[in-house]
Design a protein around this motif. Sequence first.
Motif, PDB file in Angstrom:
ATOM      1  N   ASP A 148       0.828  -1.211   0.000  1.00  0.00           N
ATOM      2  CA  ASP A 148       0.000   0.000   0.000  1.00  0.00           C
ATOM      3  C   ASP A 148       0.860   1.257   0.000  1.00  0.00           C
ATOM      4  N   GLN A 149       1.958   1.230   0.743  1.00  0.00           N
ATOM      5  CA  GLN A 149       2.871   2.374   0.757  1.00  0.00           C
ATOM      6  C   GLN A 149       3.429   2.630  -0.638  1.00  0.00           C
ATOM      7  N   LEU A 150       3.819   1.572  -1.301  1.00  0.00           N
ATOM      8  CA  LEU A 150       4.365   1.721  -2.650  1.00  0.00           C
ATOM      9  C   LEU A 150       3.303   2.219  -3.623  1.00  0.00           C
ATOM     10  N   LYS A 151       2.101   1.698  -3.503  1.00  0.00           N
ATOM     11  CA  LYS A 151       1.020   2.154  -4.383  1.00  0.00           C
ATOM     12  C   LYS A 151       0.724   3.631  -4.145  1.00  0.00           C
ATOM     13  N   THR A 152       0.713   4.047  -2.895  1.00  0.00           N
ATOM     14  CA  THR A 152       0.492   5.456  -2.572  1.00  0.00           C
ATOM     15  C   THR A 152       1.580   6.325  -3.196  1.00  0.00           C
ATOM     16  N   ALA A 153       2.817   5.867  -3.127  1.00  0.00           N
ATOM     17  CA  ALA A 153       3.927   6.625  -3.700  1.00  0.00           C
ATOM     18  C   ALA A 153       3.801   6.731  -5.215  1.00  0.00           C
ATOM     19  N   VAL A 154       3.437   5.641  -5.858  1.00  0.00           N
ATOM     20  CA  VAL A 154       3.284   5.658  -7.316  1.00  0.00           C
ATOM     21  C   VAL A 154       2.101   6.541  -7.710  1.00  0.00           C
TER      22      VAL A 154
ATOM     23  N   HIS B 103       9.130  19.593  -9.456  1.00  0.00           N
ATOM     24  CA  HIS B 103       9.791  18.788 -10.486  1.00  0.00           C
ATOM     25  C   HIS B 103      10.969  18.006  -9.890  1.00  0.00           C
ATOM     26  N   GLY B 104      11.789  18.685  -9.103  1.00  0.00           N
ATOM     27  CA  GLY B 104      12.932  18.023  -8.476  1.00  0.00           C
ATOM     28  C   GLY B 104      12.508  16.907  -7.531  1.00  0.00           C
ATOM     29  N   ALA B 105      11.474  17.170  -6.747  1.00  0.00           N
ATOM     30  CA  ALA B 105      10.980  16.162  -5.808  1.00  0.00           C
ATOM     31  C   ALA B 105      10.408  14.956  -6.545  1.00  0.00           C
ATOM     32  N   VAL B 106       9.692  15.212  -7.631  1.00  0.00           N
ATOM     33  CA  VAL B 106       9.114  14.128  -8.428  1.00  0.00           C
ATOM     34  C   VAL B 106      10.220  13.275  -9.040  1.00  0.00           C
ATOM     35  N   GLU B 107      11.247  13.916  -9.547  1.00  0.00           N
ATOM     36  CA  GLU B 107      12.350  13.162 -10.151  1.00  0.00           C
ATOM     37  C   GLU B 107      13.082  12.308  -9.117  1.00  0.00           C
ATOM     38  N   LYS B 108      13.257  12.842  -7.916  1.00  0.00           N
ATOM     39  CA  LYS B 108      13.924  12.065  -6.862  1.00  0.00           C
ATOM     40  C   LYS B 108      13.084  10.854  -6.453  1.00  0.00           C
TER      41      LYS B 108
ATOM     42  N   LYS C 220      14.180   0.270   5.477  1.00  0.00           N
ATOM     43  CA  LYS C 220      14.828   1.578   5.309  1.00  0.00           C
ATOM     44  C   LYS C 220      14.411   2.211   3.979  1.00  0.00           C
ATOM     45  N   LEU C 221      14.337   1.397   2.938  1.00  0.00           N
ATOM     46  CA  LEU C 221      13.924   1.895   1.626  1.00  0.00           C
ATOM     47  C   LEU C 221      12.472   2.373   1.649  1.00  0.00           C
ATOM     48  N   LEU C 222      11.601   1.627   2.303  1.00  0.00           N
ATOM     49  CA  LEU C 222      10.195   2.034   2.389  1.00  0.00           C
ATOM     50  C   LEU C 222      10.047   3.350   3.148  1.00  0.00           C
ATOM     51  N   THR C 223      10.852   3.537   4.171  1.00  0.00           N
ATOM     52  CA  THR C 223      10.836   4.803   4.910  1.00  0.00           C
ATOM     53  C   THR C 223      11.294   5.945   4.007  1.00  0.00           C
ATOM     54  N   LYS C 224      12.333   5.696   3.238  1.00  0.00           N
ATOM     55  CA  LYS C 224      12.848   6.706   2.305  1.00  0.00           C
ATOM     56  C   LYS C 224      11.787   7.062   1.260  1.00  0.00           C
ATOM     57  N   ILE C 225      11.123   6.059   0.724  1.00  0.00           N
ATOM     58  CA  ILE C 225      10.072   6.290  -0.272  1.00  0.00           C
ATOM     59  C   ILE C 225       8.915   7.061   0.350  1.00  0.00           C
ATOM     60  N   HIS C 226       8.529   6.686   1.561  1.00  0.00           N
ATOM     61  CA  HIS C 226       7.432   7.382   2.238  1.00  0.00           C
ATOM     62  C   HIS C 226       7.775   8.858   2.454  1.00  0.00           C
ATOM     63  N   ASP C 227       8.981   9.131   2.915  1.00  0.00           N
ATOM     64  CA  ASP C 227       9.396  10.517   3.152  1.00  0.00           C
ATOM     65  C   ASP C 227       9.358  11.334   1.859  1.00  0.00           C
ATOM     66  N   LYS C 228       9.859  10.752   0.784  1.00  0.00           N
ATOM     67  CA  LYS C 228       9.852  11.461  -0.500  1.00  0.00           C
ATOM     68  C   LYS C 228       8.431  11.646  -1.015  1.00  0.00           C
ATOM     69  N   CYS C 229       7.591  10.666  -0.784  1.00  0.00           N
ATOM     70  CA  CYS C 229       6.190  10.752  -1.204  1.00  0.00           C
ATOM     71  C   CYS C 229       5.480  11.892  -0.473  1.00  0.00           C
ATOM     72  N   VAL C 230       5.691  11.983   0.822  1.00  0.00           N
ATOM     73  CA  VAL C 230       5.077  13.056   1.610  1.00  0.00           C
ATOM     74  C   VAL C 230       5.558  14.415   1.110  1.00  0.00           C
ATOM     75  N   TYR C 231       6.842  14.518   0.803  1.00  0.00           N
ATOM     76  CA  TYR C 231       7.385  15.779   0.310  1.00  0.00           C
ATOM     77  C   TYR C 231       6.794  16.141  -1.056  1.00  0.00           C
TER      78      TYR C 231
END
Length: 140
Positions: A34-40, A77-82, A101-112
């Motif tokens: 679900d976290q990954l789907k939310t990020a995508v 744009h920068g946040a989306v690319e990251k 750790k990767l899921l946490t990183k993805i979640h943080d970037k998704c929130v941003y």
Amino acid sequence: MMNKWSSQTQESSKTLVWIARFTKPYHLDCHASDQLKTAVDALFASRRTLMNSYIFTFFLEKGNNARIFENNQADLHGAVEKLSKTLHDEISIQRPEYLKKLLTKIHDKCVYVEHRQKILLNHCKEGYDYNFWKFEEQPF
């Protein structure tokens, strides 16, 4: 309306297939999927916002508010690319022991990304509310 819903459902199912394909070796639980789907989904929504904002900016008359809008656009744009790079590159090469750790990183970037998207959209709405957007008749 039905066609729009159908295309969104199709996009969503494609997203789930992509997530399943790249995360199969990790044996993810439902929460992680679900976290990954939310990020995508956030990535898709932000790319659509950017797509429309480029057209908006093209016709926007130059000035302070236009520069602020362009800076907000560049930040998004920068946040989306990251986020995109993290989802595309890192998820396929990570070892299972680093998954949390990767899921946490993805979640943080998704929130941003979601935060930057809201800022861009709110600035656009604010411009219409206070009537400070001026558009060029023929920008080229």
